[in-house]
Design a protein around this motif. Structure first.
Motif, PDB file in Angstrom:
ATOM      1  N   GLY A  27      -7.016  -2.656  12.222  1.00  0.00           N
ATOM      2  CA  GLY A  27      -6.106  -2.604  13.451  1.00  0.00           C
ATOM      3  C   GLY A  27      -4.971  -3.018  13.301  1.00  0.00           C
ATOM      4  N   LEU A  28      -4.991  -4.267  12.861  1.00  0.00           N
ATOM      5  CA  LEU A  28      -3.639  -5.315  12.783  1.00  0.00           C
ATOM      6  C   LEU A  28      -2.860  -4.432  11.736  1.00  0.00           C
ATOM      7  CD1 LEU A  28      -1.877  -7.466  13.848  1.00  0.00           C
ATOM      8  CD2 LEU A  28      -3.038  -8.872  12.250  1.00  0.00           C
ATOM      9  N   VAL A  29      -3.404  -3.989  10.680  1.00  0.00           N
ATOM     10  CA  VAL A  29      -2.599  -3.490   9.691  1.00  0.00           C
ATOM     11  C   VAL A  29      -1.991  -2.265   9.735  1.00  0.00           C
ATOM     12  CG1 VAL A  29      -2.509  -2.769   7.265  1.00  0.00           C
ATOM     13  CG2 VAL A  29      -3.829  -4.947   7.824  1.00  0.00           C
ATOM     14  N   GLY A  30      -2.613  -1.522  10.443  1.00  0.00           N
ATOM     15  CA  GLY A  30      -2.223  -0.047  11.153  1.00  0.00           C
ATOM     16  C   GLY A  30      -1.138  -0.503  11.936  1.00  0.00           C
ATOM     17  N   GLY A  31      -1.163  -1.510  12.812  1.00  0.00           N
ATOM     18  CA  GLY A  31      -0.047  -1.577  13.872  1.00  0.00           C
ATOM     19  C   GLY A  31       1.213  -2.105  13.058  1.00  0.00           C
ATOM     20  N   LEU A  32       1.117  -2.965  12.155  1.00  0.00           N
ATOM     21  CA  LEU A  32       2.098  -3.346  11.231  1.00  0.00           C
ATOM     22  C   LEU A  32       2.900  -2.445  10.635  1.00  0.00           C
ATOM     23  CD1 LEU A  32       0.619  -6.621   9.818  1.00  0.00           C
ATOM     24  CD2 LEU A  32       2.446  -6.519  11.495  1.00  0.00           C
ATOM     25  N   MET A  33       1.985  -1.208  10.127  1.00  0.00           N
ATOM     26  CA  MET A  33       2.693  -0.193   9.095  1.00  0.00           C
ATOM     27  C   MET A  33       3.403   0.587  10.168  1.00  0.00           C
ATOM     28  SD  MET A  33      -0.364   0.674   6.688  1.00  0.00           S
ATOM     29  CE  MET A  33       0.580   2.139   6.014  1.00  0.00           C
ATOM     30  N   GLY A  34       2.959   0.943  11.516  1.00  0.00           N
ATOM     31  CA  GLY A  34       3.423   2.030  12.641  1.00  0.00           C
ATOM     32  C   GLY A  34       4.574   1.259  12.955  1.00  0.00           C
ATOM     33  N   GLY A  35       4.695  -0.186  13.530  1.00  0.00           N
ATOM     34  CA  GLY A  35       6.179  -0.727  13.770  1.00  0.00           C
ATOM     35  C   GLY A  35       7.085  -0.612  12.776  1.00  0.00           C
ATOM     36  N   ALA A  36       6.522  -0.941  11.358  1.00  0.00           N
ATOM     37  CA  ALA A  36       7.573  -1.036  10.447  1.00  0.00           C
ATOM     38  C   ALA A  36       7.932   0.541  10.101  1.00  0.00           C
ATOM     39  CB  ALA A  36       7.119  -1.608   9.068  1.00  0.00           C
ATOM     40  N   LEU A  37       7.333   1.537  10.197  1.00  0.00           N
ATOM     41  CA  LEU A  37       7.657   2.991  10.073  1.00  0.00           C
ATOM     42  C   LEU A  37       8.598   3.388  11.299  1.00  0.00           C
ATOM     43  CD1 LEU A  37       7.360   5.509   8.483  1.00  0.00           C
ATOM     44  CD2 LEU A  37       5.327   6.116  10.041  1.00  0.00           C
TER      45      LEU A  37
END
Length: 545
Positions: A27-37
């Motif tokens: 979850g947290l890694v996916g959110g970080l990747m989504g925000g950076a994208l």
């Protein structure tokens, strides 16, 4: 073999839940990747646009590095951050804090989409059938809202911070105070809206935010079913009418000053690439112009330079304004004319629309029926209707004040340090217009709608009663009819005996007709009673079910 084929046909694809857990990251890694994208896509969009304009420009002022610095600075400006221009003629840095509101939609949409995808984890496999897709949609989100929201915000800010540092090396440098305020604020609000949308827009978070309001006011803002209340809907309608009317005023003024608008565009730049860039900037400033037009219609107007206000009563713009197509729509210097005063029709229409919306919600029970199993809503009193209209006026004034604050800002120093409407003046004018007109409109329309509680009754029962009355009346003679006087009645002395004999015949016919009519009435009453009994039995079975 047949058994094998049957077993193969009944085999189902893996569970959508397992597929989503297998294909997605934590979850947290996916959110970080989504925000950076999301941040990267926004920066890339501005970089592509600026690079295309730089390539097509016949006389570029700098190289590709300078164009990329400008792209990063414009991306920060889209969030509301103020920029500082260093290459001025006087050598004194000049602020640039008028953000085009249309540019704000790109980062907000990207953040909203990233937060929503990070919360629900995306869809299942592309080969799943309709049943699997339905189960995937119906399944709850896998990621906690706090984890998804935190990941998206941190990922977005992790890209925004280096972008701000990179933009600081160009001619348009970001103001660190405004950058530290507006960029995180946009990320927090847009990501929270995305997570809330992924969870089906529940009403509990909104009720928590509205906990500071009195208990009698909350249902007017947020209904029991989680939908906007009457006051919120009326305020939204008023905002739409005011902004639409402001955009209409700007359009009419641009058409009336068509020659000046064209001359300013041709004088500002000579190349087609520069004119295209100016047109793009005008399109990005259309929401700002709509807000300025609404402020003009409300009365306070807007400022075109420090100490120079433009309103329907008088117009005094700054004497040396840069040539720009949208500025050509500003009225001429001098006192206002009746054509300028006509802009006051915009807040009048907005107040009428708001009052009508409130009255429609207040008297909804008078016009609508009740469904099986639902209670009939109580009609509002005149006092509650007036309070709802007043609350709608306050909400509309707050929204207009916020938009006025966002749509203006400095575009230079000295005289150019103030451009746009003053937010508190817009709030006071909006509250005065809508409070004085929307409240009596709502109360009056509510009284008019409640004048006949049931204006349209169902006519099925009336038709049945008319049919039964017709059956009774068919066997009875009309009141006031003269018996023995018809088309073939004989008169004179020779017909006295025939008349006397006919009277008895008529009496017998009347008796026979009455008997038949009574029997028909009894039969009709029996059928009606049976129908009522069957109807009661069916209704009892429906409610018990």
């Amino acid at each position: 073999m047949a058994v094998v084929i049957e077993m193969t046909a009944r085999r189902r694809s893996p569970s959508p839940l397992l597929a989503r857990m297998r294909d997605r990251s934590p979850g947290l890694v996916g959110g970080l990747m989504g925000g950076a994208l999301a941040a990267g896509l926004g920066l890339a969009s501005f970089a592509v646009l600026v690079m295309l304009l730089w390539i097509s420009s016949p006389y570029p002022d700098s190289g590709p590095g300078g164009a990329l610095h400008v792209a990063a600075a414009l991306w920060l400006l889209a969030h509301g951050a103020e920029l500082v221009r260093t290459d001025t003629l006087s050598g004194v840095p000049a602020p640039l804090g008028l953000p085009p509101l249309l540019l704000l939609t790109l980062p907000v949409w990207l953040l909203h989409r990233a937060a929503r995808d990070a919360t629900d984890g995306g869809g299942g496999d592309a080969d799943d059938g309709f049943e699997d897709d339905f189960e995937a949609v119906a399944s709850p989100p896998l990621v906690s809202p706090r984890i998804a929201w935190t990941g998206v915000v941190l990922g977005y800010l992790a890209v925004a911070a280096p972008a701000a540092l990179y933009a600081a090396g160009g001619v348009l440098r970001p103001s660190w105070v405004w950058t530290a305020v507006w960029v995180p604020l946009v990320a927090v609000v847009a990501a929270a809206a995305g997570v809330w949308s992924a969870y089906g827009r529940p009403g509990r978070p909104l009720r928590r935010l509205l906990g500071v309001l009195p208990g009698a006011v909350r249902p007017l803002v947020l209904g029991p079913d989680g939908r906007p209340g009457v006051a919120a809907r009326a305020a939204a309608a008023g905002v739409v009418v005011l902004l639409g009317g402001g955009a209409l005023l700007v359009t009419v003024s641009l058409l009336g000053h068509g020659a000046a608008t064209q001359a300013s565009l041709l004088r500002l730049t000579e190349g087609w690439s520069g004119r295209f860039a100016v047109l793009l900037l005008c399109v990005a400033l259309v929401p700002n112009a709509a807000v300025w037009g609404a402020a003009y219609a409300l009365g306070p107007g807007f400022a075109l330079g420090a100490g120079h206000a433009v309103g329907p009563l008088s117009s005094a713009p700054a004497p040396f304004l840069p040539p720009f197509p949208l500025l050509a729509a500003v009225p001429e210097v001098g006192e206002g004319a009746p054509v300028h005063w006509a802009a006051g029709a915009v807040p009048v229409v907005a107040a009428v629309v708001m009052g009508w919306t409130v009255a429609k919600g207040a008297a909804a029970a008078e016009r609508g029926g009740t469904r099986p199993g639902s209670a009939r809503a109580e009609v509002w009193t005149a006092g509650r209707t007036a309070r709802a209209a007043a609350l709608a006026a306050v909400l509309c004034a707050a929204v207009l004040a916020g938009l006025a604050a966002l749509s203006g800002g400095p575009i230079g120093s000295a005289v150019l340090s103030r451009f746009g409407p003053v937010w508190w003046q817009v709030a006071v004018a909006t509250l005065a217009w809508l409070g004085l007109l929307a409240i009596p409109t709502a109360v009056g329309v509510r009284a008019w709608r409640c004048r006949s509680p049931r204006a349209e009754e169902p006519k099925i029962g009336t038709q049945r009663e008319d049919a039964v009355e017709g059956a009774h009346g068919a066997a009875r003679p009309r009141k006031g009819a003269r018996l023995g006087r018809g088309w073939f009645t004989r008169t004179g002395v020779a017909g006295i005996a025939g008349v006397a004999g006919g009277t008895g015949a008529v009496d017998g016919t009347r008796g026979d007709g009455r008997a038949r009519g009574d029997r028909g009435a009894e039969a009709t009453g029996g059928s009606r009673g049976a129908g009522r009994a069957e109807g009661d039995k069916d209704a009892g079975g429906f409610w018990s079910a």
